[in-house]
Design a protein around this motif. Structure first.
Motif, PDB file in Angstrom:
ATOM      1  N   LYS A  15       9.060  16.762  79.584  1.00  0.00           N
ATOM      2  CA  LYS A  15      10.120  17.539  78.956  1.00  0.00           C
ATOM      3  C   LYS A  15      10.732  18.579  79.900  1.00  0.00           C
ATOM      4  CE  LYS A  15      10.831  20.561  74.954  1.00  0.00           C
ATOM      5  NZ  LYS A  15      11.962  19.861  74.327  1.00  0.00           N
ATOM      6  N   GLY A  38      14.034  26.957  70.770  1.00  0.00           N
ATOM      7  CA  GLY A  38      13.429  25.896  71.570  1.00  0.00           C
ATOM      8  C   GLY A  38      14.236  25.483  72.782  1.00  0.00           C
ATOM      9  N   LYS A  41      14.228  29.998  76.046  1.00  0.00           N
ATOM     10  CA  LYS A  41      14.434  31.422  76.330  1.00  0.00           C
ATOM     11  C   LYS A  41      13.109  32.099  76.689  1.00  0.00           C
ATOM     12  CE  LYS A  41      16.145  32.286  72.239  1.00  0.00           C
ATOM     13  NZ  LYS A  41      16.003  30.947  71.581  1.00  0.00           N
ATOM     14  N   SER A  42      12.103  31.838  75.857  1.00  0.00           N
ATOM     15  CA  SER A  42      10.798  32.450  76.142  1.00  0.00           C
ATOM     16  C   SER A  42      10.246  31.949  77.472  1.00  0.00           C
ATOM     17  CB  SER A  42       9.815  32.121  75.024  1.00  0.00           C
ATOM     18  OG  SER A  42      10.277  32.619  73.796  1.00  0.00           O
ATOM     19  N   VAL A  43      10.471  30.666  77.717  1.00  0.00           N
ATOM     20  CA  VAL A  43       9.991  30.104  78.979  1.00  0.00           C
ATOM     21  C   VAL A  43      10.654  30.821  80.154  1.00  0.00           C
ATOM     22  CG1 VAL A  43      10.076  28.037  80.422  1.00  0.00           C
ATOM     23  CG2 VAL A  43       9.394  27.853  78.025  1.00  0.00           C
TER      24      VAL A  43
HETATM   25  N1  LIG Z   1       3.134  26.059  77.660  1.00  0.00           N
HETATM   26  C1  LIG Z   1       3.953  25.088  77.225  1.00  0.00           C
HETATM   27  N2  LIG Z   1       3.576  23.803  77.294  1.00  0.00           N
HETATM   28  C2  LIG Z   1       4.371  22.816  76.883  1.00  0.00           C
HETATM   29  N3  LIG Z   1       5.577  22.992  76.366  1.00  0.00           N
HETATM   30  C3  LIG Z   1       6.043  24.261  76.264  1.00  0.00           C
HETATM   31  C4  LIG Z   1       5.236  25.370  76.671  1.00  0.00           C
HETATM   32  N4  LIG Z   1       5.945  26.489  76.470  1.00  0.00           N
HETATM   33  C5  LIG Z   1       7.115  26.094  75.931  1.00  0.00           C
HETATM   34  N5  LIG Z   1       7.163  24.772  75.822  1.00  0.00           N
HETATM   35  C6  LIG Z   1       8.305  24.000  75.314  1.00  0.00           C
HETATM   36  O1  LIG Z   1       9.480  24.451  75.947  1.00  0.00           O
HETATM   37  C7  LIG Z   1      10.529  24.499  75.035  1.00  0.00           C
HETATM   38  C8  LIG Z   1      11.135  25.857  75.042  1.00  0.00           C
HETATM   39  O2  LIG Z   1      10.275  26.754  74.417  1.00  0.00           O
HETATM   40  P1  LIG Z   1      10.601  28.300  74.195  1.00  0.00           P
HETATM   41  O3  LIG Z   1      11.013  28.886  75.500  1.00  0.00           O
HETATM   42  O4  LIG Z   1       9.460  28.931  73.508  1.00  0.00           O
HETATM   43  O5  LIG Z   1      11.840  28.240  73.204  1.00  0.00           O
HETATM   44  P2  LIG Z   1      12.659  29.487  72.693  1.00  0.00           P
HETATM   45  O6  LIG Z   1      13.982  29.370  73.378  1.00  0.00           O
HETATM   46  O7  LIG Z   1      12.774  29.313  71.230  1.00  0.00           O
HETATM   47  O8  LIG Z   1      11.910  30.700  73.072  1.00  0.00           O
HETATM   48  C9  LIG Z   1       9.977  24.138  73.678  1.00  0.00           C
HETATM   49  O9  LIG Z   1      10.344  22.798  73.416  1.00  0.00           O
HETATM   50  C10 LIG Z   1       8.517  24.255  73.833  1.00  0.00           C
HETATM   51  O10 LIG Z   1       7.872  23.246  73.083  1.00  0.00           O
END
Ligand SMILES: Nc1ncnc2c1ncn2[C@@H]1O[C@H](COP(=O)(O)OP(=O)(O)O)[C@@H](O)[C@H]1O
Ligand SMILES: [Mg+2]
Lengths: 249, 261, 335
Positions: A15, A38, A41-43
């Motif tokens: 992904k 998803g 952003k957090s990433v």
């Molecule tokens: N440690 C991880 N391992 C696998 N997939 C992750 C991990 N952290 C985030 N993801 C995936 O990355 C994508 C973005 O997540 P995230 O940044 O939390 O979204 P948002 O923008 O809502 O904060 C999501 O599809 C999430 O499932």
């Protein structure tokens, strides 16, 4: 000093989450990142403090390249960065007081008395007076979030990263938190990155707003520029019109 | 067609890769924990609480197991020895078996459930609720904060628990031989002393130290590797118990081969 | 973390260490406070004696083996023991290293050498005897010996053992043996009868007969020695040399019978039967030798030794008689 992400790519397994994410945050400014759930952003935010490492690209904070720092240097850097987690991430084996004091204990020379004074001060700032002896499990979701905020600001960091600090809070508390974020910038000169879905509060607190879409920054500008943009995706998001988003993609 | 033919090969490749990756992560965790040993200011305050949690709280279950093991050993020994071998060998068998094998191994297995599962669940929950990340952002090395005190406490307290279990097991065997087997204390003690070597006790201690390190570090490893919410925590907990039990049995054979020549 | 929990940790550690240390010392039989008297025993080898094994004097446990070391010159093993009791040991004290029971636990027993003249106690070099610690010579009993010595105690097990040994030492062997003994008895009776019948005839003893007598005497002595050693076997496992002796003896006796056959025609028949009985004995010896594992049965069968003893006694009497009353055998010199 500032925060810069340059062409960051990040994938989890198959992904692809970030594909060429670049962003500059000027010192002393507050930037909001908006975008659907998803999208990553957090990433993106976690890359700033080295909780995640980019597959490629660079992350510079305070003039240092985060991904090449040694463990010690990284911890050194993190002392200057406060991180407000999306779901608070309070240590549930500790009281709120201990949670907020955690970062302070790592600062040499701080006595327990000084720490507890500062903890009280921070709890007051987030409107949690008298909750210090409770455990996280005994707090509501909003209270937990505020306790997490108090923990992040306790050490008076130069940088503050807020991951959805107001999501799920009532309007009054949201206003309190927004004011706090503004004060952090105006009184302490904190450089802030705020992830939010709440466009009202984004316009209120931000110097600049960036939209994450499809793994990269789709649009970046001042609140006024955002309001006036003709970008269908941005407009679709801020006006809450999925039809625009679908056409764009 | 091509894809379906290659799928088994792919599966094998993936399995090997993930195994290698797991070994790599374990190595990383180990290295990280060793490096984190320097950060006494972080783990120091947590050592004693962990010793209480891992050691003291495990005493009742360990002693309970040891008690019944001692009783059963004694009865089975007498059953086996009937006629051909003098009854005082019950003492020998109870002592040797308890100290060399059953004390450390049964305690280790029981604690892999009690302690290892607890650690995996605790750290796993912290992982999925981002508390581990929070530690990082507060400049606490999670290795120093979470792993070191637990592994150290395991290494220190497992032998203590096992020594107590050994003692209780032997006493239980003794009491059984007196009350149910019609043996005298002198007989039992004669057998107990007959082949006793102080090395046996050391062997027991060495084994239980290795079991303590195994159970706690396997718990930490699977805890840190947790993904996917509550279900992930459950998975990590189960794996931690299964894997540490297996490692305990392998280690048991290893020590017997290496130290009992 | 409450104070109570900290205390509990401390308590568990102290309790566990106490269990480990005190338990170990107690099981090792360490004695506190009492002074220990060191003593060293030099033996050619220690068999299965290990540190911690008991030291026994007159059946009482008075100490433990502390260390076991091979001497630098490799000629002996020095067993250091600590005596817990203040005991006056005999001047000619020797150490006997032997199994305590037949289950592999060994002990060092301190004995007066005069009580065990047959044991070859190790000779302690002069230099050693002048050291501060008293050094005594020791003798290590071969394991098999003790096995038979405690035969009564373990008779049930031995029955099993003998069953398994039946193959090597079967009924036929036993019958052969007793028939041989019967034969020897018969022979000696016949010789005596013969002599008695011829006693009336007086003549000078020929050189031929004289040498025959000497040789008979020698053979008998050899035979006696070997049968004596059969008895010794009960405490000594030198079976090989005994077998050799028995063979030697039978060889000698055969030679003698050869000589006698030349010198006495009347005796010829008798001697022929003697011959066959000796040949039979020879076969038994061979059988015994081939079935070494069956020695236990032989040793356990005390009737053999007793009967052999009886035969030898008769032979002895005969020889004495020959020597004292050579004239009664004058008939021999006629040829
Ligand atoms: N440690 C991880 N391992 C696998 N997939 C992750 C991990 N952290 C985030 N993801 C995936 O990355 C994508 C973005 O997540 P995230 O940044 O939390 O979204 P948002 O923008 O809502 O904060 C999501 O599809 C999430 O499932
Ligand atoms: Mg998020």
């Amino acid at each position: 000093m500032s925060i810069r992400l340059i062409d960051v790519h990040k994938a989890f397994g198959e992904k692809q989450v970030l594909t060429g994410f670049s962003l500059d945050i000027e010192e002393g400014q507050t930037l909001s990142i908006i975008g659907g759930s998803g999208v990553g952003k957090s990433v993106a935010l976690k890359h700033v403090v080295g909780l995640l490492e980019p597959d490629s690209g660079e992350v510079w904070v305070d003039g240092r390249n985060v991904s090449v720092l040694s463990q010690e240097e990284l911890y050194e850097l993190r002392r200057d960065v406060g991180y407000v987690f999306q779901f608070a991430a309070l240590f549930d084996s500790m009281t709120v007081n201990d949670n907020v004091g955690m970062g302070l204990k790592r600062i040499p020379g701080w006595t327990p008395a000084r720490i507890s004074a500062r903890v009280e001060e921070c709890l007051h700032l987030v409107d949690l007076d008298g909750y210090g002896d409770r455990f996280p499990a005994e707090l509501s979701g909003g209270q937990r979030k505020r306790a997490g905020l108090a923990r992040a600001i306790a050490t008076e960091p130069k940088y503050l990263l807020y991951d959805e600090p107001t999501t799920g809070l009532d309007p009054v508390t949201t206003a309190v938190i927004d004011q706090l974020i503004v004060r952090m910038r105006s009184e302490l000169g904190v450089t802030g990155v705020v992830i939010t879905h709440d466009m009202d509060s984004a316009f209120r607190i931000s110097d600049r707003i960036a939209m994450l879409y499809d793994g990269r920054i789709r649009f970046e500008g001042t609140p006024d520029e955002v309001r006036g943009t003709q970008d269908r995706v941005v407009r679709g998001f801020i006006e809450g019109r999925p039809d625009l988003l679908e056409v764009a993609s | 067609m091509r894809i379906s033919l290659l799928r088994p090969v792919e599966a094998v490749g993936q399995a090997v890769l993930s195994a290698v990756a797991a070994v790599g992560r374990a190595g990383q965790l180990g290295l990280g924990a060793v490096r984190a040993l320097r950060k006494g200011s972080i783990w120091g305050p947590h050592l004693l609480p962990q010793m209480a949690k891992i050691g003291v709280d495990s005493v009742p279950i360990a002693l309970f197991i040891a008690l019944f093991t001692g009783v059963v050993l004694s009865l089975q020994a007498s059953y086996t020895f009937t006629g051909a071998i003098p009854l005082y060998f019950v003492g020998t068998l109870v002592g040797k078996t308890m100290v060399l094998e059953l004390g450390p191994v049964l305690t280790g297995l029981a604690l892999s459930g009690r302690v290892g599962a607890n650690i995996a669940a605790e750290i796993g929950t912290m992982r999925v609720t981002e508390q581990v990340d929070a530690l990082e952002t507060l400049a606490y090395d999670p290795n120093a904060y979470l792993v070191v005190p637990r592994v150290l406490a395991g290494a220190l307290m497992f032998p203590m628990v096992v020594l107590l279990a050994n003692g209780v097991g032997v006493l239980a065997g003794w009491a059984t031989s007196l009350s149910l087997l019609d043996m005298s204390s002198q007989e039992f003690l004669k057998g107990l002393r007959l082949f006793f070597r102080s090395w046996d006790v050391w062997f027991s201690v060495i084994k239980s130290v290795s079991f303590g390190i195994t159970v706690t570090s396997v718990g930490c490893f699977f805890g840190f590797g947790t993904t996917g919410g509550a279900e992930g925590v459950g998975r990590a907990t189960t794996r931690s118990v299964v894997v540490s039990s297996m490692i305990i049995l392998v280690l048991d054979a290893f020590w017997a081969a290496v130290l009992l020549k | 973390m409450s104070k109570g929990r900290e205390l509990l940790v401390g308590f568990v550690i102290i309790a566990a260490v106490a269990v480990g240390v005190v338990g170990t010392l107690w099981l090792k039989g360490v004695h506190w406070g009492r002074p220990l008297e060191p003593l060293q025993i030099l033996v050619p080898d220690v068999a299965q004696l290990t540190p911690g094994d008991a030291v026994v004097f007159r059946g009482v446990r008075i100490g433990r083996v502390s260390t076991i070391q091979v001497e630098p010159d490799g000629q002996a093993v020095r067993v250091s023991v600590n005596l817990e009791e203040q005991v006056k040991l005999p001047a000619d004290a020797g150490g006997v290293v032997a199994p305590e029971s037949m289950f592999g636990d060994w002990q060092a027993e301190i004995v007066s050498r005069s009580r065990y003249p047959r044991y070859h106690f190790y000779d302690v070099p002069k230099v050693d005897s002048t050291a501060d610690v008293r050094v005594i010579g020791g003798y290590t009993i071969p394991e098999l010996t003790r096995l038979t010595a405690s035969a009564e105690e373990i008779s049930t097990n031995l029955a099993n053992l003998t069953n398994r040994l039946e193959l090597a030492f079967n009924e036929q062997t036993a019958q052969n043996l007793s028939r041989a003994i019967d034969n020897i008895e018969a022979v000696t009776r016949e010789v005596r009868d013969l002599v008695n019948r011829e006693a009336a005839v007086a003549a000078s003893v020929t050189a031929n007969a004289d040498s025959a007598l000497n040789e008979i005497e020698q053979a008998s002595r050899a035979a006696r020695v070997s049968f004596e050693r059969v008895q010794q076997l009960l405490s000594d496992a030198k079976m090989d040399s005994i077998m050799d002796n028995v063979q030697l003896a039978t060889g000698d006796i055969q030679k003698v019978s050869g000589v006698l056959a030349n010198s006495s025609g009347d005796l010829r028949g008798t001697l022929a039967s003697m011959d066959s009985s000796f040949a039979r004995l020879d076969r038994i010896t061979a059988q015994l030798e081939s079935g070494r594992g069956s020695l236990g049965r032989l040793l356990a069968d005390s009737t053999f030794a007793v009967r052999a003893e009886g035969v030898l006694e008769q032979l002895d009497l005969l020889l004495k008689d020959l020597r004292e009353n050579p004239r009664r055998y004058v008939r021999l010199s006629i040829f």
